[in-house]
Design an enzyme around this catalytic site. Structure first.
Site, short mmCIF file in Angstrom:
data_model
loop_
_atom_site.label_atom_id
_atom_site.label_comp_id
_atom_site.label_asym_id
_atom_site.label_seq_id
_atom_site.Cartn_x
_atom_site.Cartn_y
_atom_site.Cartn_z
N LYS A 176 0.93 -1.22 -0.25
CA LYS A 176 0.02 -0.02 0.01
C LYS A 176 0.84 1.22 0.03
O LYS A 176 1.43 1.78 1.09
CB LYS A 176 -1.02 -0.02 1.25
CG LYS A 176 -2.34 0.57 1.19
CD LYS A 176 -2.05 2.15 0.83
CE LYS A 176 -1.91 3.01 2.11
NZ LYS A 176 -1.69 4.54 1.75
N GLU A 251 9.06 1.22 11.35
CA GLU A 251 10.10 1.97 11.02
C GLU A 251 9.64 3.56 11.07
O GLU A 251 8.89 3.88 10.24
CB GLU A 251 10.97 1.87 9.79
CG GLU A 251 12.30 2.47 9.58
CD GLU A 251 12.57 3.78 9.19
OE1 GLU A 251 12.59 4.63 10.06
OE2 GLU A 251 12.57 3.88 8.16
N CYS A 285 13.47 10.48 7.69
CA CYS A 285 13.25 10.00 8.98
C CYS A 285 14.48 10.30 10.05
O CYS A 285 14.20 10.47 11.00
CB CYS A 285 12.24 8.59 9.13
SG CYS A 285 13.35 7.50 8.15
N GLU A 386 9.62 15.95 15.37
CA GLU A 386 9.86 15.70 13.93
C GLU A 386 9.10 16.77 12.91
O GLU A 386 7.96 16.61 13.29
CB GLU A 386 9.71 14.30 13.63
CG GLU A 386 10.02 13.95 12.29
CD GLU A 386 10.10 12.64 12.02
OE1 GLU A 386 9.03 11.87 12.10
OE2 GLU A 386 11.07 12.16 11.28
#
Ligand code: ADP
Ligand code: MG
Length: 485
Positions: A176, A251, A285, A386
């Site tokens: 996906k 992750e 990331c 973040e």
């Protein structure tokens, strides 16, 4: 009229069951690139059933010889290489990144398939000693049907990072892609088909997270979810998967420290630090977005990093002169601009802010220029949360122990970068930092042969290298009684 694409389920190119579609757009211009099926529950169920059937009937996995799996993965790698230019352009158009970055991604995708093609024939078990009257065989078996949910920042690379080891291990998959960037995932399906991967082994469903991703989490025919994305969705996935004890690999995000010691080679540290925050528009990331600089070189380093940031050229990723493209979406642009407000309101000093491209053709693009904040504390939101955009937060430090404490003072633990000429200091710091990846005198390399994954709230499990295979295998003991009677 935008091109109408189909998704790949059970070896067929299909529309959503109800014909629903959505548009994917070019973030440099906000123009529609293509329309893709908007999958929901019934479409995902069909894809999962196909993956289940092909796994259970041994169309892949245990019944297909490892050599054949290896050969098909190599063939996929060849097809990626032969379609490189097209894939690069598609990736640039769909997610905005500069050409050079997209080339790096696509080349690594090809290598990833070559690398795991090699592993397909080398997954072995063990024979632990259990005494003279028995024999115990520990064998590795493919885990089963895997739901692979990937993000938009490295669309094809993240897809390959999961699909290649899953296939090498003998799993079947439902991929996906992110709703922002579905195009190269669909091409990956076409490549699997052309390579001759049997129907149902690789399925790709396009759609939104809650509609096309969520059904994978609850479908009992899915054995495992591997997810790369935001921390909050990761938490939800872990919670939902717990109901059926589905295996998960997560992750997630980071707020990774980048430590510049006074004895660093500044000719490497300055561009490396900047590339670690501003590369891929900061949509990374593992971005080294918390930059700790030793106080004795602080002013000099800040000036040099500002000059480096000022040299960044924003523009369409398709322009070879561009070194920073647009953010992926209006939503992401607004989020990052919001953090610039947060930083100002928290009292951080905005030491540098670049300028958006002046080309009128890009007036509707989602550009955010690079920015550098100076912060006196690691407690500010811009040092803790973040941002996922080109925003650097610079914080001074004095002592090694102090910077290790600050580096670890985060809920995340994905990566860290350390710049120094002192090998002992580098290694002591590397050991002390609680993160899954530590770079010394570099930032961001992620060779497919090595390892990826986070400590703490940056994730669960590991990817890349041989470590990724464990995520797609079960381990079984077969015990044989050799007793005389
Ligand atoms: P971002 O906020 O940066 O877009 P996300 O974590 O939301 O990151 O997205 C990463 C991937 O997770 C995308 O493929 C997205 O569609 C998917 N996703 C988002 N929400 C869900 C959900 N509720 N269930 C399953 N997948 C989801
Ligand atoms: Mg797009």
């Amino acid at each position: 009229m935008a091109e109408q694409l189909r998704m790949y389920v059970d070896g067929e190119w299909v529309e959503a069951h109800d014909g629903a579609t959505f548009d994917t757009i070019d973030p440099a211009t906000a123009e529609v690139l293509a329309s893709v099926p908007r999958a929901t529950g019934p479409d995902v169920a069909r894809a999962v059933a196909a993956a289940r059937r092909s796994f259970d009937q041994g169309r892949w996995g245990s019944a297909v010889a490892e050599r054949e799996r290896s050969r098909l993965l190599l063939r996929m790698a060849e097809l990626v290489r032969s379609q490189r230019d097209e894939l690069v352009e598609l990736e640039v158009r769909d997610c905005g990144k500069p050409l050079a970055d997209a080339r790096g991604d696509i080349d690594e995708v090809a290598f990833m398939f070559e690398y795991y093609a090699g592993w397909a024939t080398k997954i072995s078990g063990d024979i632990p000693p259990v005494g003279p009257d028995a024999m115990s065989l520990v064998v590795k078996e493919p885990l089963g049907v895997c739901g692979l949910i990937v993000p938009w920042n490295y669309p094809m690379l993240m897809a390959a990072q999961k699909v290649a080891p899953a296939l090498a291990a003998g799993c079947t998959v439902v991929l996906k892609p992110a709703e922002q960037t579905p195009l190269t995932a669909l091409r990956l399906a076409a490549i699997a088909e052309e390579a001759g991967v049997p129907a149902g082994v690789v399925n790709v469903v396009t759609g939104f997270g809650p509609e096309a991703g969520a059904p994978l989490l609850t479908d009992p025919a899915v054995d495992k979810i591997s997810f790369t994305g935001s921390r909050d969705v990761g938490v939800m996935i872990q919670r939902t998967c717990a109901e059926q004890l589905k295996r998960v690999t997560l992750e997630l995000g980071g707020k990774s420290p980048n430590i510049v010691f006074a004895d660093a080679d500044m000719a490497g540290a300055v561009p490396g630090t900047c590339a670690g925050v501003f590369g891929n528009q900061g949509e990374v990331c593992s971005a080294g977005s918390r930059v700790f600089v030793e106080r004795s070189i602080y002013d000099e380093a800040l000036d040099a990093m500002t000059a480096e940031a000022a040299a960044i050229r924003l523009g369409s990723g398709l322009d070879p002169a561009t070194t920073m493209g647009p953010l992926v979406s209006a939503e992401q642009r607004d989020r990052v601009l919001g953090y610039l407000e947060v930083g100002r309101a928290e009292g951080a000093h905005l030491a540098f802010e670049g300028t958006a491209p002046s080309d009128p053709a890009l007036a509707n693009g989602y550009f955010v220029a690079p920015a550098i904040f100076e912060a006196t504390s690691n407690d500010l939101r811009i040092a803790r949360e973040e941002i996922f955009g080109p925003v650097m937060t610079v914080i001074p430090f004095t002592e090694v122990d102090e910077v290790i404490r600050l580096a670890n003072d985060t809920e995340y633990g994905l990566a860290a970068a350390i710049w120094t000429r002192d090998i002992t200091k580098a290694l002591r710091t590397a050991r002390a930092v609680r993160a899954g990846i530590v770079w010394i005198n570099d930032s961001q390399p992620a060779p497919s042969e090595a390892l990826w994954g986070g400590y703490k709230q940056s994730g669960i499990g590991r990817e890349l290298g041989p470590y990724a295979l464990d995520a797609y295998l079960e381990t079984k003991q077969i015990y044989i009684n050799l007793g005389a009677s």
